[in-house]
Scaffold this motif. Sequence first.
Motif: not given
Length: 552
Positions: A55-58, A82-86, A93-94, A136-141
């Motif tokens: 939710x925070x990331x959104x 955020x990087x720690x959440x990767x 991650x997404x 989706x992860x590949x696209x977002x990365x």
Amino acid sequence: MPLLKSYMEVVDAGARSLKMIYQSKMAPKYDFLQEENMEFLLSLLNNESENVSGLGASIISHSCKTSLEQKLLFDAGVLKRLTSLLGGSLIQRDASLESIATIFKNNPEVVSQFVGPDTGRTLSCIIELVKDRFARTRLLASLCLIVIRNASPCYLQDVGIKTKLINNLLELLDDPGQVGDESSFAFSSLIAEKEDMQKLAFEVNGVDKLYNHLQKGSLHPRRFEGILLALADMCSKLECCRSRCLSLQVLNLVVDALAHDSSDVRSAACMCLRSVSRSIKNLSAGSFMNETIVIPLVRLLDDTSTAVQVAALGAISNIVVDFTTRRSTFIRLGGVKLLVQLSKSMDSTIRLNALWALRNLIFLAEDKSKEEIFMELTASLLASLICDPEPSVQEQALALVRNLVDGRINSVEYIFAEDGIILDAVGRQLRIASKAEIEIQGMYVLGNVATGKESHKEAVMDQLLLRAENKAQSCIIKFLQSNDSRLRTAAVWAVLNLTCSSSPGSSGRLVKLHDAGIVSHVKNMVNDPCLDVKLRVKTALEQFNSFDDSLV
């Protein structure tokens, strides 16, 4: 324990609901400027629940829009969290990748502070996620890396990484869902205006792969639009891509898309056609000026969507630069009438693009075509467009007149229609313009008119020697002293044409130019830093010297 579990379930459910809300464009923006809001955001990101941290990331992805907000989030340490959440769950991650891209977007300062020696591992982690098993992860990365490179081109220069990004996005086109729909847009943002990236994409058969997807038919409008835009970007700079599109007969599918139900698809088809038609080789062969292409484009000039009209005008501007006599096809199909009508639009963007198309249509046109176009335009309309409130429209109107009066002497007569209303408008704009591009086009108009008869030359003299209100000198002296070499060149050209020794009245005009201080300014330009200016000045001095010294 049951009570705690029940409480956590309620928190998770609430977080999921709020996350869904923040995925909507209609959701209110979160105010990061308030300290308590930033503290609450950090508490969300630090929560162990993937739904709460998601939710925070959104919230960041939805609300962070300005460079100030990006800097505030960076200074608050949000990027580190955020990087720690990767390394967390798929949801974390997404969401983290999407938020990181939002904070980096168009902000080289934040990127340079983040992508340093200490965060090299994070960048490597994002690069690795380009190969993730989830589409989706590949696209977002990929999007994250594209944002970094677009903000700071000095990063991610490795050819291997760039090729990996291109191949990944082209492969993601195969995804049947939203990822496949969006991957072409990411591909466009990766290669747009970058010739090196377009070349790499061509080398891995990018045109062919995009064409193969177009051939499948019954595409979702979003996917259809994205593929057309990707092709447009691939063909924007490289002739090899345009040639490949033509050899694959991509144009047939693009032309069909001009009649698509979706206005976004129609607009994208126009943009694709515009890029493909940048080929001088195929324009020279008249490959685009045929009824199959022209008829649907002319229809789009009357489209209900302004965006489609602008895109169609962009395609037409290229296509009408036809080096054959086939431009009469466009005139015969009513194209000129519609362009003139659009030049009167209340929308300045439409006026600008309509004039651009007319300017290109009239370039090196035959006398008959010029006459037909001018009769539709009329002198009074051209004069009003030269004095349009928008400087960009003024510039295009003057460029149109420049092309109109270029060529034979009878073309020059157009500027004297309706008691010289166009010439007066040109002179007035030259005296009040503050934009170099307007002054350049205006001077070339007068320079072209000065190639005409004696009466034409004298009319130009009258305009050039008029002093602007509250100004101590004529505008041409200001142009000869300009920092813009293009303007100095245009001004010297006008002087050259006015003092051509073969013209009966040249000696009298030379005296007037001398008395106004213009000749001495030209003489002082003999060592101009611009070679083009220097050559014109040399020719001008030779012309001056061909007259009796007593004249000056």
